[in-house]
Design a protein around this motif. Structure first.
Motif, mmCIF file in Angstrom:
data_model
loop_
_atom_site.group_PDB
_atom_site.id
_atom_site.type_symbol
_atom_site.label_atom_id
_atom_site.label_comp_id
_atom_site.label_asym_id
_atom_site.label_seq_id
_atom_site.Cartn_x
_atom_site.Cartn_y
_atom_site.Cartn_z
ATOM 1 N N THR A 50 -50.511 -6.952 37.290
ATOM 2 C CA THR A 50 -51.132 -7.817 37.714
ATOM 3 C C THR A 50 -50.703 -6.626 39.731
ATOM 4 N N TYR A 51 -51.865 -6.491 40.302
ATOM 5 C CA TYR A 51 -52.193 -6.084 42.186
ATOM 6 C C TYR A 51 -52.423 -6.550 42.666
ATOM 7 N N GLY A 52 -51.593 -7.113 43.788
ATOM 8 C CA GLY A 52 -51.599 -7.158 44.596
ATOM 9 C C GLY A 52 -52.154 -8.936 44.811
ATOM 10 N N ALA A 78 -52.333 -0.613 34.253
ATOM 11 C CA ALA A 78 -51.968 -1.047 35.543
ATOM 12 C C ALA A 78 -53.323 -2.039 36.314
ATOM 13 N N HIS A 79 -53.109 -3.283 36.462
ATOM 14 C CA HIS A 79 -54.318 -3.264 37.289
ATOM 15 C C HIS A 79 -54.142 -2.583 38.523
ATOM 16 N N LEU A 80 -56.034 -2.421 39.180
ATOM 17 C CA LEU A 80 -55.838 -1.806 40.469
ATOM 18 C C LEU A 80 -56.476 -2.021 41.689
ATOM 19 N N ALA A 107 -59.941 -1.784 36.077
ATOM 20 C CA ALA A 107 -60.197 -1.475 37.875
ATOM 21 C C ALA A 107 -60.855 -2.964 37.884
ATOM 22 N N LEU A 108 -60.230 -3.473 39.303
ATOM 23 C CA LEU A 108 -60.135 -3.986 39.759
ATOM 24 C C LEU A 108 -61.788 -4.551 41.042
ATOM 25 N N ARG A 109 -62.016 -5.310 41.543
ATOM 26 C CA ARG A 109 -62.157 -5.545 42.857
ATOM 27 C C ARG A 109 -61.323 -5.850 43.930
ATOM 28 N N GLY A 110 -60.875 -7.126 43.613
ATOM 29 C CA GLY A 110 -59.612 -7.994 43.575
ATOM 30 C C GLY A 110 -59.794 -9.355 44.547
ATOM 31 N N ASP A 111 -59.415 -9.644 44.729
ATOM 32 C CA ASP A 111 -59.097 -11.532 45.164
ATOM 33 C C ASP A 111 -58.797 -10.958 46.906
ATOM 34 N N PRO A 112 -60.179 -11.487 47.547
ATOM 35 C CA PRO A 112 -60.034 -11.984 48.862
ATOM 36 C C PRO A 112 -58.321 -11.494 49.408
ATOM 37 N N SER A 128 -66.811 -1.556 44.878
ATOM 38 C CA SER A 128 -66.590 -2.209 43.629
ATOM 39 C C SER A 128 -65.606 -1.638 42.583
ATOM 40 N N ALA A 129 -65.300 -2.794 41.690
ATOM 41 C CA ALA A 129 -65.207 -2.384 40.383
ATOM 42 C C ALA A 129 -65.993 -0.823 39.406
ATOM 43 N N LEU A 130 -66.497 -1.252 39.754
ATOM 44 C CA LEU A 130 -67.529 0.029 38.914
ATOM 45 C C LEU A 130 -67.640 0.941 39.788
ATOM 46 N N ALA A 156 -64.126 -9.472 32.883
ATOM 47 C CA ALA A 156 -65.455 -10.044 32.421
ATOM 48 C C ALA A 156 -64.845 -11.549 32.338
ATOM 49 N N TYR A 157 -66.409 -12.129 32.602
ATOM 50 C CA TYR A 157 -66.505 -13.698 33.308
ATOM 51 C C TYR A 157 -67.080 -14.399 32.659
ATOM 52 N N PRO A 158 -66.502 -14.724 31.598
ATOM 53 C CA PRO A 158 -67.633 -16.075 30.453
ATOM 54 C C PRO A 158 -68.029 -17.198 31.000
ATOM 55 N N GLY A 160 -69.277 -17.011 34.345
ATOM 56 C CA GLY A 160 -69.854 -16.529 35.607
ATOM 57 C C GLY A 160 -69.077 -16.290 36.439
ATOM 58 N N HIS A 161 -68.688 -15.030 37.214
ATOM 59 C CA HIS A 161 -68.425 -14.598 38.481
ATOM 60 C C HIS A 161 -68.662 -15.851 39.527
ATOM 61 N N PRO A 162 -67.302 -16.010 39.788
ATOM 62 C CA PRO A 162 -67.963 -16.830 41.282
ATOM 63 C C PRO A 162 -69.329 -16.764 42.415
ATOM 64 N N GLU A 172 -75.332 -8.139 33.329
ATOM 65 C CA GLU A 172 -75.628 -7.050 33.346
ATOM 66 C C GLU A 172 -74.785 -6.043 34.518
ATOM 67 N N TRP A 173 -73.746 -6.727 35.601
ATOM 68 C CA TRP A 173 -73.010 -6.091 35.422
ATOM 69 C C TRP A 173 -72.184 -5.486 34.673
ATOM 70 N N LEU A 174 -71.724 -6.008 33.772
ATOM 71 C CA LEU A 174 -70.275 -5.622 32.949
ATOM 72 C C LEU A 174 -71.146 -4.704 31.781
ATOM 73 N N ALA A 176 -73.174 -2.097 33.377
ATOM 74 C CA ALA A 176 -73.193 -1.460 34.923
ATOM 75 C C ALA A 176 -71.850 -0.846 34.164
ATOM 76 N N LYS A 177 -70.517 -1.322 34.418
ATOM 77 C CA LYS A 177 -69.580 -0.514 34.403
ATOM 78 C C LYS A 177 -69.079 0.296 32.453
ATOM 79 N N GLN A 178 -69.129 -0.659 31.919
ATOM 80 C CA GLN A 178 -68.561 0.291 30.554
ATOM 81 C C GLN A 178 -70.487 1.585 31.004
HETATM 82 P P1 FAD Z 1 -66.221 -6.550 40.518
HETATM 83 O O1 FAD Z 1 -67.118 -6.711 39.190
HETATM 84 O O2 FAD Z 1 -66.174 -5.060 41.873
HETATM 85 O O3 FAD Z 1 -67.994 -8.128 40.856
HETATM 86 C C1 FAD Z 1 -67.777 -9.010 41.266
HETATM 87 C C2 FAD Z 1 -68.468 -9.556 40.416
HETATM 88 O O4 FAD Z 1 -69.989 -9.625 42.067
HETATM 89 C C3 FAD Z 1 -69.701 -9.564 39.226
HETATM 90 O O5 FAD Z 1 -69.213 -10.425 38.598
HETATM 91 C C4 FAD Z 1 -71.283 -9.771 39.461
HETATM 92 O O6 FAD Z 1 -71.203 -10.465 39.965
HETATM 93 C C5 FAD Z 1 -70.642 -9.494 41.407
HETATM 94 N N1 FAD Z 1 -71.415 -8.198 41.637
HETATM 95 C C6 FAD Z 1 -70.726 -7.184 43.093
HETATM 96 N N2 FAD Z 1 -71.503 -6.074 42.785
HETATM 97 C C7 FAD Z 1 -72.327 -6.055 42.423
HETATM 98 C C8 FAD Z 1 -73.427 -5.244 42.379
HETATM 99 N N3 FAD Z 1 -73.146 -3.928 42.564
HETATM 100 N N4 FAD Z 1 -74.269 -5.677 41.088
HETATM 101 C C9 FAD Z 1 -74.206 -6.956 40.380
HETATM 102 N N5 FAD Z 1 -73.248 -7.678 41.035
HETATM 103 C C10 FAD Z 1 -72.663 -7.792 41.873
HETATM 104 N N6 FAD Z 1 -56.870 -9.748 41.422
HETATM 105 C C11 FAD Z 1 -56.090 -9.048 42.142
HETATM 106 O O7 FAD Z 1 -56.078 -9.409 43.045
HETATM 107 N N7 FAD Z 1 -55.786 -8.893 40.893
HETATM 108 C C12 FAD Z 1 -54.859 -8.824 40.134
HETATM 109 O O8 FAD Z 1 -54.737 -7.926 39.643
HETATM 110 C C13 FAD Z 1 -56.205 -9.246 39.184
HETATM 111 N N8 FAD Z 1 -56.360 -9.558 37.978
HETATM 112 C C14 FAD Z 1 -57.050 -9.867 37.072
HETATM 113 C C15 FAD Z 1 -57.431 -9.838 36.238
HETATM 114 C C16 FAD Z 1 -58.518 -10.174 35.007
HETATM 115 C C17 FAD Z 1 -58.386 -10.551 33.596
HETATM 116 C C18 FAD Z 1 -59.343 -10.838 35.947
HETATM 117 C C19 FAD Z 1 -60.542 -11.478 35.144
HETATM 118 C C20 FAD Z 1 -59.607 -10.977 37.023
HETATM 119 C C21 FAD Z 1 -58.893 -10.257 37.984
HETATM 120 N N9 FAD Z 1 -58.169 -10.493 38.878
HETATM 121 C C22 FAD Z 1 -57.448 -10.459 39.714
HETATM 122 C C23 FAD Z 1 -59.170 -11.231 39.476
HETATM 123 C C24 FAD Z 1 -60.522 -10.545 40.384
HETATM 124 O O9 FAD Z 1 -59.799 -8.865 41.442
HETATM 125 C C25 FAD Z 1 -61.428 -10.724 41.376
HETATM 126 O O10 FAD Z 1 -62.119 -11.610 40.647
HETATM 127 C C26 FAD Z 1 -62.725 -10.557 42.256
HETATM 128 O O11 FAD Z 1 -63.216 -11.241 42.412
HETATM 129 C C27 FAD Z 1 -63.828 -9.822 41.272
HETATM 130 O O12 FAD Z 1 -62.313 -8.781 40.621
HETATM 131 P P2 FAD Z 1 -64.171 -7.906 39.589
HETATM 132 O O13 FAD Z 1 -63.284 -6.335 39.555
HETATM 133 O O14 FAD Z 1 -64.419 -8.248 38.816
HETATM 134 O O15 FAD Z 1 -65.000 -7.586 40.741
#
Ligand code: FAD
Length: 301
Positions: A50-52, A78-80, A107-112, A128-130, A156-158, A160-162, A172-174, A176-178
């Protein structure tokens, strides 16, 4: 990494991978060194770092990736995250990780960050992760000798992402990442097999082709169960919560039992592999794999 995982074709034998996080003290680092030796000896497809997450130090993630690369047989992944970072800083981080000899990314956006919310412009304005999937691809293209090395995974969020309003939007978002180049996905934690299986079925119907690895964590304590429920976005199973409480809040064997049952249903339903959140311990996740008959005898016992 197994070819099954990459092609999504039915595996001959289910595979597994692990997640660890950087230690926050010298003593924890010693324990983690011991745990990753056992995890690596089990022969996972990869060990992700994990990263940060939860305010942990990002340099420590790179140190742990290097340790895995230099001192174990496991493939480090590497999580990033991008949150709070400029495009240039993220680009430098990707190259720093590649310079350390690690080429596989989640590739992740990351927690606040602590004290910030999703509404904070520093969080909502992050790449964004994309976009990170695209940046990793660009960084690989800058190293032509290495373009065939390394894979990019996404979350991926079975349930739903918050931030998402519907399952359709999550799918649709997943997808788009593909389309941006992600080669497989790893899920957030969940409790019921159908949450994963119905999500993957719906995503396949909508055009998802990449493998989706279910993320599972055998909990030991009532506090961990509450945390998983928060991440899963669903209440914890009543029976497991009650049994843990009855055992005084600590019963690792109950977490193993629940995870084995869940993993059996997932694998029977077509999951290509299981990704186990280890909480930096090897005993429980290896007990799960042993019960599932996925372990070959390890030289470490
Ligand atoms: P994104 O894919 O960028 O988006 C999050 C959500 O926002 C999407 O599901 C979608 O609903 C919405 N969204 C965003 N942009 C768009 C768009 N353009 N169009 C439509 N919808 C959009 N966090 C950390 O800080 N460090 C870690 O190491 C870490 N590891 C993780 C490992 C796993 C397996 C998982 C599931 C989560 C992890 N997290 C980690 C948490 C994650 O970073 C958070 O849940 C964060 O809020 C979202 O990251 P993401 O990569 O899913 O973001």
């Amino acid at each position: 990494m197994s070819p099954d995982l990459l092609t999504g074709s039915a595996p001959t034998r289910a595979r597994f991978s692990f997640e660890v996080f950087p230690a926050r003290s010298g003593a924890a680092a010693l324990a983690l060194g011991h745990a990753v030796q056992h995890l690596s000896a089990a022969g996972p497809d990869f060990i992700s770092v994990t990263y940060g997450a939860n305010g942990s130090n990002r340099d420590a993630s790179v140190d742990l990736l290097k340790y895995l690369r230099d001192h174990t047989d496991a493939l480090p992944l590497a999580h990033l995250t991008t949150v709070g970072e400029s495009r240039e800083a993220v680009r430098r981080a990707i190259h720093g990780i590649m310079d350390a000899g690690v080429h596989d990314f989640l590739a992740l956006r990351g927690d606040p960050p602590r004290g910030r919310t999703e509404a904070d412009p520093e969080v909502s304005g992050s790449l964004s992760a994309l976009e990170l999937v695209e940046l990793v691809a660009e960084a690989r293209a800058e190293r032509p000798a290495l373009t065939s090395v390394g894979r990019t995974a996404v979350a991926a969020y079975p349930n739903g992402h918050p931030l998402s309003r519907s399952r359709a939007e999550d799918i649709e978002w997943l997808i788009a990442k593909q389309e941006a180049g992600a080669q497989f996905a790893i899920t957030q934690l969940f409790f019921e097999a159908d949450e994963y299986l119905s999500f993957v079925a719906d995503a396949r119907s909508a055009g998802l082709r990449i493998p989706v690895l279910p993320g599972l964590m055998p909990v030991s304590t009532s506090a961990q169960l509450r945390k998983v429920a928060q991440l899963a976005g669903r209440p914890a199973p009543g029976l497991l919560a009650a049994e843990l409480a009855e055992a005084g809040g600590y019963a690792p064997e109950l977490g193993v039992e629940h995870t084995v049952e869940l993993a059996r249903q997932l694998l029977a339903g077509g999951a290509p592999s299981v990704h186990l959140y280890t909480f930096n311990r090897h005993e429980q996740v290896l007990a799960v794999l042993r019960e599932l008959d996925l372990l070959t005898p390890s030289p470490l016992g």
